[in-house]
Design a protein around this motif. Structure first.
Motif: not given
Length: 215
Positions: A145-149
Motif C-alpha cells: 500500500p501507499r504510505r498512510d501519510t
C-alpha cells in the motif's frame, strides 16, 4: 480471450476516442498494436495515442465512429514477455521504507533488494511528472500500500513501490509511495537534449540492477 478485449469505446470529444480495457496487460498489448499499425501505415490518422492504466486515449481522429468500428474488429495477441531489449537502472537499496516493505513481504531487508531486482518490468503508462513511468511486473503477493501519510518531499532518484507499480522519481516532488532505494543518476530519466526526452516510455522493458552487491 484476445489480449485487447474491449470493455468500452466511447467518444472523448469531437475528434477523440477513449478505449477501456480489462487490465494493464491488455492495455499494453492494445497500445503496442496501435503503434505497430501506425508504423506500418495501416492505422487511420491519429495525432496522439496516450495509454493509461486501463485506457488508451486516441486524439486528433478525423472520423472517431469509423475508427471505433474498425478497432472493435481487431484481434490482438498478447505481447511476448521478452519483446524488446530492457533498460537497466542502477539502484542502491537504501530507502527509508526498506524495513517497512520487508515486514510487509515477510522477508529480511536484504531479500527486498534480491526480489525487487530479480524481475523484469514494463512501463504501463507515464504521468504525474515528466519522465515518471508506472512499471508493472511485481507479483501480486508483493504489492504494497501507499504510505498512510505522504511525504512533502521525495528526493529525485527515489525508487518506490505502491500497489502493483514500481517507479523512480525523476525529480523531487511530494509523494506517498514506499521508498526502497535510490537511482544515482535520475537526470537520465528526463533529458530535453534527447530526441525522446523520456528514458522510460510506454511499453519499455526495465531491469533494476543492484549496486554494491546488494541484490
Amino acid at each position: 480471450m484476445t489480449a485487447n478485449r474491449l470493455l468500452d469505446v466511447r467518444p472523448a470529444g469531437r475528434h477523440a476516442l477513449l478505449v477501456e480495457l480489462p487490465d494493464a496487460e491488455r492495455t499494453g498489448a492494445f497500445h503496442a498494436e496501435l503503434l505497430r499499425r501506425r508504423a506500418a501505415g495501416t492505422l487511420p490518422p491519429v495525432e496522439e495515442i496516450v495509454p493509461g492504466a486501463r485506457t488508451v486515449l486516441l486524439d486528433g481522429v478525423p472520423d472517431p465512429d469509423a475508427l471505433a468500428r474498425r478497432i472493435a474488429e481487431w484481434d490482438v495477441p498478447p505481447r511476448p514477455a521478452d519483446a524488446g531489449g530492457a533498460v537497466e537502472l542502477p539502484v542502491r537499496y537504501d530507502g527509508p521504507d526498506l524495513a517497512q516493505v520487508a515486514a510487509l513481504w515477510g522477508v529480511g531487508v536484504d531479500e527486498v533488494a534480491a526480489r525487487h531486482s530479480s524481475y523484469t518490468y514494463r512501463v504501463a503508462f507515464c504521468g504525474f511528472a515528466p519522465g515518471f513511468g508506472y512499471l508493472t511486473g511485481l507479483p501480486a503477493a508483493l504489492h504494497v500500500p501507499r504510505r498512510d501519510t505522504p511525504r512533502t518531499r521525495v528526493p529525485a532518484g527515489a525508487v518506490a513501490l505502491a500497489g502493483p507499480y514500481s517507479a523512480v522519481y525523476p525529480r523531487a516532488t511530494p509523494g506517498g509511495w514506499q521508498l526502497i532505494g535510490t537511482m544515482p543518476d535520475p537526470a537520465a530519466l528526463w533529458d530535453l537534449g534527447r530526441d525522446e526526452p523520456a528514458l522510460l516510455t510506454p511499453g519499455t522493458r526495465v531491469r533494476f540492477v543492484a549496486e554494491d552487491g546488494a541484490a
